[in-house]
Design a protein around this motif. Structure first.
Motif, PDB file in Angstrom:
ATOM      1  N   ARG A  10       0.918  -1.065   0.096  1.00 27.88           N
ATOM      2  CA  ARG A  10      -0.061   0.005   0.197  1.00 27.88           C
ATOM      3  C   ARG A  10       0.791   1.217  -0.029  1.00 27.88           C
ATOM      4  N   LEU A  11       0.801   1.917  -1.015  1.00 20.97           N
ATOM      5  CA  LEU A  11       1.847   3.254  -1.270  1.00 20.97           C
ATOM      6  C   LEU A  11       1.025   4.314  -0.885  1.00 20.97           C
ATOM      7  N   THR A  12       1.449   5.644  -0.344  1.00 24.99           N
ATOM      8  CA  THR A  12       0.964   6.790  -0.077  1.00 24.99           C
ATOM      9  C   THR A  12       1.123   7.403  -1.613  1.00 24.99           C
ATOM     10  N   VAL A  13       0.269   8.520  -1.665  1.00 21.22           N
ATOM     11  CA  VAL A  13       0.394   9.432  -2.921  1.00 21.22           C
ATOM     12  C   VAL A  13       1.903   9.749  -3.365  1.00 21.22           C
ATOM     13  N   ARG A  14       2.426  10.199  -2.117  1.00 21.79           N
ATOM     14  CA  ARG A  14       3.682  10.834  -2.225  1.00 21.79           C
ATOM     15  C   ARG A  14       4.897   9.762  -2.718  1.00 21.79           C
ATOM     16  N   ASP A  15       4.710   8.630  -2.286  1.00 20.45           N
ATOM     17  CA  ASP A  15       5.559   7.277  -2.535  1.00 20.45           C
ATOM     18  C   ASP A  15       5.238   6.940  -3.949  1.00 20.45           C
ATOM     19  N   ARG A  16       3.900   7.224  -4.317  1.00 22.36           N
ATOM     20  CA  ARG A  16       3.547   6.767  -5.861  1.00 22.36           C
ATOM     21  C   ARG A  16       4.266   7.793  -6.649  1.00 22.36           C
ATOM     22  N   GLU A  17       4.147   9.103  -6.469  1.00 25.12           N
ATOM     23  CA  GLU A  17       4.873  10.049  -7.307  1.00 25.12           C
ATOM     24  C   GLU A  17       6.546   9.789  -7.269  1.00 25.12           C
ATOM     25  N   GLU A  18       6.915   9.432  -6.426  1.00 26.12           N
ATOM     26  CA  GLU A  18       8.428   9.262  -6.419  1.00 26.12           C
ATOM     27  C   GLU A  18       8.817   8.183  -7.249  1.00 26.12           C
ATOM     28  N   ALA A  30      18.835  -0.462 -13.751  1.00 27.27           N
ATOM     29  CA  ALA A  30      17.811  -1.266 -14.426  1.00 27.27           C
ATOM     30  C   ALA A  30      16.965  -1.966 -13.136  1.00 27.27           C
ATOM     31  N   SER A  31      17.720  -2.685 -12.426  1.00 28.20           N
ATOM     32  CA  SER A  31      16.940  -3.270 -11.394  1.00 28.20           C
ATOM     33  C   SER A  31      16.299  -2.534 -10.436  1.00 28.20           C
ATOM     34  N   MET A  32      16.704  -1.035 -10.053  1.00 29.04           N
ATOM     35  CA  MET A  32      16.028  -0.055  -9.432  1.00 29.04           C
ATOM     36  C   MET A  32      14.622   0.244 -10.019  1.00 29.04           C
ATOM     37  N   ILE A  33      14.870   0.376 -11.320  1.00 33.79           N
ATOM     38  CA  ILE A  33      13.456   0.616 -12.070  1.00 33.79           C
ATOM     39  C   ILE A  33      12.555  -0.538 -12.088  1.00 33.79           C
ATOM     40  N   MET A  34      13.085  -1.614 -12.185  1.00 29.46           N
ATOM     41  CA  MET A  34      11.999  -2.767 -12.281  1.00 29.46           C
ATOM     42  C   MET A  34      11.427  -2.957 -10.953  1.00 29.46           C
ATOM     43  N   ARG A  35      12.409  -2.803  -9.999  1.00 25.61           N
ATOM     44  CA  ARG A  35      11.656  -2.764  -8.441  1.00 25.61           C
ATOM     45  C   ARG A  35      10.558  -1.644  -8.262  1.00 25.61           C
ATOM     46  N   ALA A  36      10.820  -0.672  -8.834  1.00 27.50           N
ATOM     47  CA  ALA A  36       9.992   0.417  -8.631  1.00 27.50           C
ATOM     48  C   ALA A  36       8.454   0.082  -9.618  1.00 27.50           C
ATOM     49  N   ARG A  37       8.764  -0.299 -10.662  1.00 26.09           N
ATOM     50  CA  ARG A  37       7.653  -0.817 -11.481  1.00 26.09           C
ATOM     51  C   ARG A  37       6.754  -1.903 -10.963  1.00 26.09           C
ATOM     52  N   VAL A  38       7.529  -2.806 -10.324  1.00 24.78           N
ATOM     53  CA  VAL A  38       6.809  -3.726  -9.463  1.00 24.78           C
ATOM     54  C   VAL A  38       5.959  -3.111  -8.409  1.00 24.78           C
ATOM     55  N   LEU A  39       6.660  -2.414  -7.682  1.00 19.48           N
ATOM     56  CA  LEU A  39       5.757  -1.724  -6.687  1.00 19.48           C
ATOM     57  C   LEU A  39       4.543  -1.020  -7.022  1.00 19.48           C
ATOM     58  N   LEU A  40       4.904  -0.263  -8.129  1.00 22.52           N
ATOM     59  CA  LEU A  40       3.456   0.492  -8.727  1.00 22.52           C
ATOM     60  C   LEU A  40       2.557  -0.550  -9.137  1.00 22.52           C
ATOM     61  N   ALA A  41       2.840  -1.624  -9.660  1.00 19.31           N
ATOM     62  CA  ALA A  41       1.955  -2.642 -10.280  1.00 19.31           C
ATOM     63  C   ALA A  41       1.147  -3.429  -8.972  1.00 19.31           C
TER      64      ALA A  41
END
Length: 156
Positions: A10-18, A30-41
């Motif tokens: 569960r992400l906050t609005v600020r975390d989602r924007e980040e 690339a791994s950082m971007i991949m993990r960020a995409r996973v969290l968003l999904a």
């Protein structure tokens, strides 16, 4: 989705924007971007999340990657930066046997007279003599060579 019940994201609005900023702007690993995409999904705060198989196929990762990212997010207490960044290692995997004292004793041995019957020290001869000394741990000839090279000591 099993991991969503076990490790909900569960992400906050600020975390989602980040996370959106991490995935769309700047230069990052690339791994950082991949993990960020996973969290968003996997974010359940914006609505229903697709099944693990669908999300994994959409992002091009395995189901295990989804599980591990969700687990790490929960273990870090919901800290987004700690989840997407690499973990820092506390200590080297194996402590070096060469300490300052060992280095000093090794250099002193290399600067001393070679044993009877030898014109000069060689790395292999130093290795044999280091093994005989009880205070110094057994060192390989390549390790001895690196120590001597670091201090610009030449075996002459």
């Amino acid at each position: 989705m099993g991991s969503q019940k076990k490790w909900p994201v569960r992400l906050t609005v600020r975390d989602r924007e980040e996370l959106v900023r991490v995935t769309t702007t700047g230069v990052r690993g690339a791994s950082m971007i991949m993990r960020a995409r996973v969290l968003l999904a996997l974010d359940t705060s914006v609505g229903e999340v697709d099944s693990k198989e669908v999300v994994a196929a959409r992002l091009g990762v395995s189901g295990e990657t989804l599980r591990l990212v969700a687990k790490r997010f929960t273990e870090t207490g919901g800290d987004v930066h700690a989840t997407i960044a690499r973990k820092k290692r506390d200590l080297p995997p194996v402590p070096s046997p060469v300490t300052g004292e060992v280095e000093a004793r090794l250099i002193a041995m290399a600067c001393s007279q070679p044993p009877q019957g030898y014109a000069r020290w060689s790395l292999r001869l130093l290795e044999k003599h280091v093994a005989l000394v009880e205070d110094i741990p057994d060192l390989d000839h390549s390790t001895i060579g690196r120590v001597l090279k670091k201090r610009n000591c030449a075996l002459t």
